[in-house]
Design a protein around this motif. Structure first.
Motif, PDB file in Angstrom:
ATOM      1  N   ALA A 199     -38.335 -46.735 -24.050  1.00 33.33           N
ATOM      2  CA  ALA A 199     -38.494 -45.123 -23.931  1.00 33.33           C
ATOM      3  C   ALA A 199     -38.923 -44.562 -25.277  1.00 33.33           C
ATOM      4  O   ALA A 199     -39.555 -43.681 -25.383  1.00 33.33           O
ATOM      5  CB  ALA A 199     -37.121 -44.677 -23.568  1.00 33.33           C
ATOM      6  N   GLY A 200     -38.286 -45.170 -26.366  1.00 35.40           N
ATOM      7  CA  GLY A 200     -39.048 -44.558 -27.626  1.00 35.40           C
ATOM      8  C   GLY A 200     -40.386 -44.713 -27.934  1.00 35.40           C
ATOM      9  O   GLY A 200     -40.994 -43.880 -28.507  1.00 35.40           O
ATOM     10  N   ILE A 201     -40.916 -46.090 -27.664  1.00 36.13           N
ATOM     11  CA  ILE A 201     -42.485 -46.317 -27.734  1.00 36.13           C
ATOM     12  C   ILE A 201     -43.052 -45.375 -26.970  1.00 36.13           C
ATOM     13  O   ILE A 201     -44.383 -44.919 -27.249  1.00 36.13           O
ATOM     14  CB  ILE A 201     -42.766 -47.600 -27.388  1.00 36.13           C
ATOM     15  CG1 ILE A 201     -41.997 -48.735 -28.457  1.00 36.13           C
ATOM     16  CG2 ILE A 201     -44.065 -48.017 -27.550  1.00 36.13           C
ATOM     17  CD1 ILE A 201     -41.966 -50.092 -28.243  1.00 36.13           C
ATOM     18  N   MET A 202     -42.606 -45.112 -25.542  1.00 35.73           N
ATOM     19  CA  MET A 202     -43.415 -44.215 -24.848  1.00 35.73           C
ATOM     20  C   MET A 202     -43.553 -42.854 -25.380  1.00 35.73           C
ATOM     21  O   MET A 202     -44.292 -41.913 -24.917  1.00 35.73           O
ATOM     22  CB  MET A 202     -42.792 -44.349 -23.293  1.00 35.73           C
ATOM     23  CG  MET A 202     -43.214 -45.576 -22.490  1.00 35.73           C
ATOM     24  SD  MET A 202     -42.553 -45.880 -21.121  1.00 35.73           S
ATOM     25  CE  MET A 202     -43.070 -44.532 -20.261  1.00 35.73           C
ATOM     26  N   ARG A 203     -42.433 -42.419 -26.076  1.00 31.56           N
ATOM     27  CA  ARG A 203     -42.394 -41.040 -26.424  1.00 31.56           C
ATOM     28  C   ARG A 203     -43.235 -40.715 -27.726  1.00 31.56           C
ATOM     29  O   ARG A 203     -43.468 -39.741 -28.255  1.00 31.56           O
ATOM     30  CB  ARG A 203     -40.727 -40.824 -26.939  1.00 31.56           C
ATOM     31  CG  ARG A 203     -40.122 -40.212 -25.666  1.00 31.56           C
ATOM     32  CD  ARG A 203     -38.696 -39.709 -25.976  1.00 31.56           C
ATOM     33  NE  ARG A 203     -37.832 -39.312 -24.847  1.00 31.56           N
ATOM     34  CZ  ARG A 203     -37.841 -38.223 -24.752  1.00 31.56           C
ATOM     35  NH1 ARG A 203     -37.958 -37.122 -25.379  1.00 31.56           N
ATOM     36  NH2 ARG A 203     -36.916 -37.891 -23.468  1.00 31.56           N
ATOM     37  N   MET A 209     -44.391 -38.026 -35.102  1.00 29.98           N
ATOM     38  CA  MET A 209     -43.405 -38.686 -34.146  1.00 29.98           C
ATOM     39  C   MET A 209     -42.059 -37.774 -34.207  1.00 29.98           C
ATOM     40  O   MET A 209     -41.784 -36.837 -35.093  1.00 29.98           O
ATOM     41  CB  MET A 209     -42.575 -40.003 -35.063  1.00 29.98           C
ATOM     42  CG  MET A 209     -44.040 -40.941 -35.295  1.00 29.98           C
ATOM     43  SD  MET A 209     -43.532 -42.752 -35.556  1.00 29.98           S
ATOM     44  CE  MET A 209     -42.253 -42.443 -36.948  1.00 29.98           C
ATOM     45  N   SER A 210     -41.541 -37.682 -32.772  1.00 32.80           N
ATOM     46  CA  SER A 210     -40.531 -36.665 -32.674  1.00 32.80           C
ATOM     47  C   SER A 210     -39.169 -37.582 -32.838  1.00 32.80           C
ATOM     48  O   SER A 210     -38.942 -38.709 -33.002  1.00 32.80           O
ATOM     49  CB  SER A 210     -40.400 -36.512 -31.248  1.00 32.80           C
ATOM     50  OG  SER A 210     -40.201 -37.695 -30.444  1.00 32.80           O
ATOM     51  N   LYS A 211     -38.174 -36.870 -33.177  1.00 36.68           N
ATOM     52  CA  LYS A 211     -36.854 -37.214 -33.670  1.00 36.68           C
ATOM     53  C   LYS A 211     -36.221 -38.173 -32.647  1.00 36.68           C
ATOM     54  O   LYS A 211     -35.375 -39.029 -32.732  1.00 36.68           O
ATOM     55  CB  LYS A 211     -36.086 -36.301 -34.123  1.00 36.68           C
ATOM     56  CG  LYS A 211     -36.385 -35.539 -35.549  1.00 36.68           C
ATOM     57  CD  LYS A 211     -35.437 -34.696 -35.886  1.00 36.68           C
ATOM     58  CE  LYS A 211     -35.912 -34.087 -37.205  1.00 36.68           C
ATOM     59  NZ  LYS A 211     -35.015 -33.370 -38.036  1.00 36.68           N
ATOM     60  N   SER A 212     -36.505 -37.759 -31.382  1.00 37.43           N
ATOM     61  CA  SER A 212     -35.873 -38.351 -30.442  1.00 37.43           C
ATOM     62  C   SER A 212     -36.472 -39.864 -29.994  1.00 37.43           C
ATOM     63  O   SER A 212     -35.868 -40.793 -29.808  1.00 37.43           O
ATOM     64  CB  SER A 212     -35.906 -37.728 -28.779  1.00 37.43           C
ATOM     65  OG  SER A 212     -37.451 -37.480 -28.524  1.00 37.43           O
ATOM     66  N   ALA A 213     -37.727 -39.982 -30.177  1.00 41.46           N
ATOM     67  CA  ALA A 213     -38.326 -41.290 -30.310  1.00 41.46           C
ATOM     68  C   ALA A 213     -37.913 -42.166 -31.301  1.00 41.46           C
ATOM     69  O   ALA A 213     -37.614 -43.476 -31.158  1.00 41.46           O
ATOM     70  CB  ALA A 213     -39.963 -41.078 -30.480  1.00 41.46           C
ATOM     71  N   ILE A 214     -37.618 -41.533 -32.441  1.00 42.11           N
ATOM     72  CA  ILE A 214     -37.172 -42.472 -33.707  1.00 42.11           C
ATOM     73  C   ILE A 214     -35.842 -43.052 -33.292  1.00 42.11           C
ATOM     74  O   ILE A 214     -35.313 -44.160 -33.517  1.00 42.11           O
ATOM     75  CB  ILE A 214     -37.076 -41.680 -34.965  1.00 42.11           C
ATOM     76  CG1 ILE A 214     -38.529 -41.736 -35.194  1.00 42.11           C
ATOM     77  CG2 ILE A 214     -36.416 -42.447 -36.146  1.00 42.11           C
ATOM     78  CD1 ILE A 214     -38.786 -40.538 -36.428  1.00 42.11           C
ATOM     79  N   ALA A 215     -35.081 -41.931 -32.613  1.00 44.20           N
ATOM     80  CA  ALA A 215     -33.333 -42.280 -32.340  1.00 44.20           C
ATOM     81  C   ALA A 215     -33.418 -43.021 -31.313  1.00 44.20           C
ATOM     82  O   ALA A 215     -32.703 -44.462 -31.475  1.00 44.20           O
ATOM     83  CB  ALA A 215     -32.793 -40.956 -31.931  1.00 44.20           C
ATOM     84  N   LEU A 216     -34.295 -43.266 -30.406  1.00 42.93           N
ATOM     85  CA  LEU A 216     -34.371 -44.400 -29.238  1.00 42.93           C
ATOM     86  C   LEU A 216     -34.674 -45.709 -29.636  1.00 42.93           C
ATOM     87  O   LEU A 216     -33.972 -46.762 -29.419  1.00 42.93           O
ATOM     88  CB  LEU A 216     -35.267 -43.848 -27.871  1.00 42.93           C
ATOM     89  CG  LEU A 216     -34.673 -42.764 -27.147  1.00 42.93           C
ATOM     90  CD1 LEU A 216     -35.760 -42.255 -26.261  1.00 42.93           C
ATOM     91  CD2 LEU A 216     -33.525 -43.310 -26.380  1.00 42.93           C
ATOM     92  N   ILE A 217     -35.592 -45.675 -30.802  1.00 41.33           N
ATOM     93  CA  ILE A 217     -36.198 -47.153 -31.141  1.00 41.33           C
ATOM     94  C   ILE A 217     -34.950 -47.575 -31.980  1.00 41.33           C
ATOM     95  O   ILE A 217     -34.578 -48.846 -31.979  1.00 41.33           O
ATOM     96  CB  ILE A 217     -37.456 -46.812 -31.989  1.00 41.33           C
ATOM     97  CG1 ILE A 217     -38.516 -46.462 -30.989  1.00 41.33           C
ATOM     98  CG2 ILE A 217     -37.630 -47.955 -32.808  1.00 41.33           C
ATOM     99  CD1 ILE A 217     -39.783 -46.032 -31.857  1.00 41.33           C
ATOM    100  N   PHE A 218     -34.394 -46.761 -32.806  1.00 40.13           N
ATOM    101  CA  PHE A 218     -33.283 -47.245 -33.642  1.00 40.13           C
ATOM    102  C   PHE A 218     -31.958 -47.722 -32.844  1.00 40.13           C
ATOM    103  O   PHE A 218     -31.715 -48.753 -32.932  1.00 40.13           O
ATOM    104  CB  PHE A 218     -32.808 -46.181 -34.683  1.00 40.13           C
ATOM    105  CG  PHE A 218     -31.480 -46.245 -35.340  1.00 40.13           C
ATOM    106  CD1 PHE A 218     -31.576 -47.141 -36.327  1.00 40.13           C
ATOM    107  CD2 PHE A 218     -30.266 -46.071 -35.098  1.00 40.13           C
ATOM    108  CE1 PHE A 218     -30.746 -47.728 -37.211  1.00 40.13           C
ATOM    109  CE2 PHE A 218     -29.240 -46.405 -35.747  1.00 40.13           C
ATOM    110  CZ  PHE A 218     -29.277 -47.293 -37.031  1.00 40.13           C
ATOM    111  N   VAL A 219     -31.713 -46.941 -31.696  1.00 40.56           N
ATOM    112  CA  VAL A 219     -30.759 -47.546 -30.741  1.00 40.56           C
ATOM    113  C   VAL A 219     -31.186 -48.734 -30.095  1.00 40.56           C
ATOM    114  O   VAL A 219     -30.352 -49.662 -29.864  1.00 40.56           O
ATOM    115  CB  VAL A 219     -30.247 -46.280 -29.626  1.00 40.56           C
ATOM    116  CG1 VAL A 219     -29.513 -46.899 -28.720  1.00 40.56           C
ATOM    117  CG2 VAL A 219     -29.593 -45.006 -30.477  1.00 40.56           C
TER     118      VAL A 219
END
Length: 50
Positions: free
Chosen positions: A45-49, A1-11
């Protein structure tokens, strides 16, 4: 899991909490709709990443 995906899901979850809070405070529907659209876009976007 990339950090950007985690950040987008958190946001997205944070914005979703804001939608719930604004709904309880009976704020204008336009504000809630814009915040809800932002939450859905961030979550998708987070789920797609992943």
């Amino acid at each position: 899991m990339s950090k950007s995906a985690i950040a987008l899901i958190f946001v997205g979850l944070f914005l979703g909490g804001g939608v719930y809070s604004f709904w309880k405070q009976k704020l204008p529907k336009g504000v809630i709709a814009v915040l809800g659209i932002g939450a859905v876009l961030c979550l998708s976007a987070g789920i797609m990443r992943l």
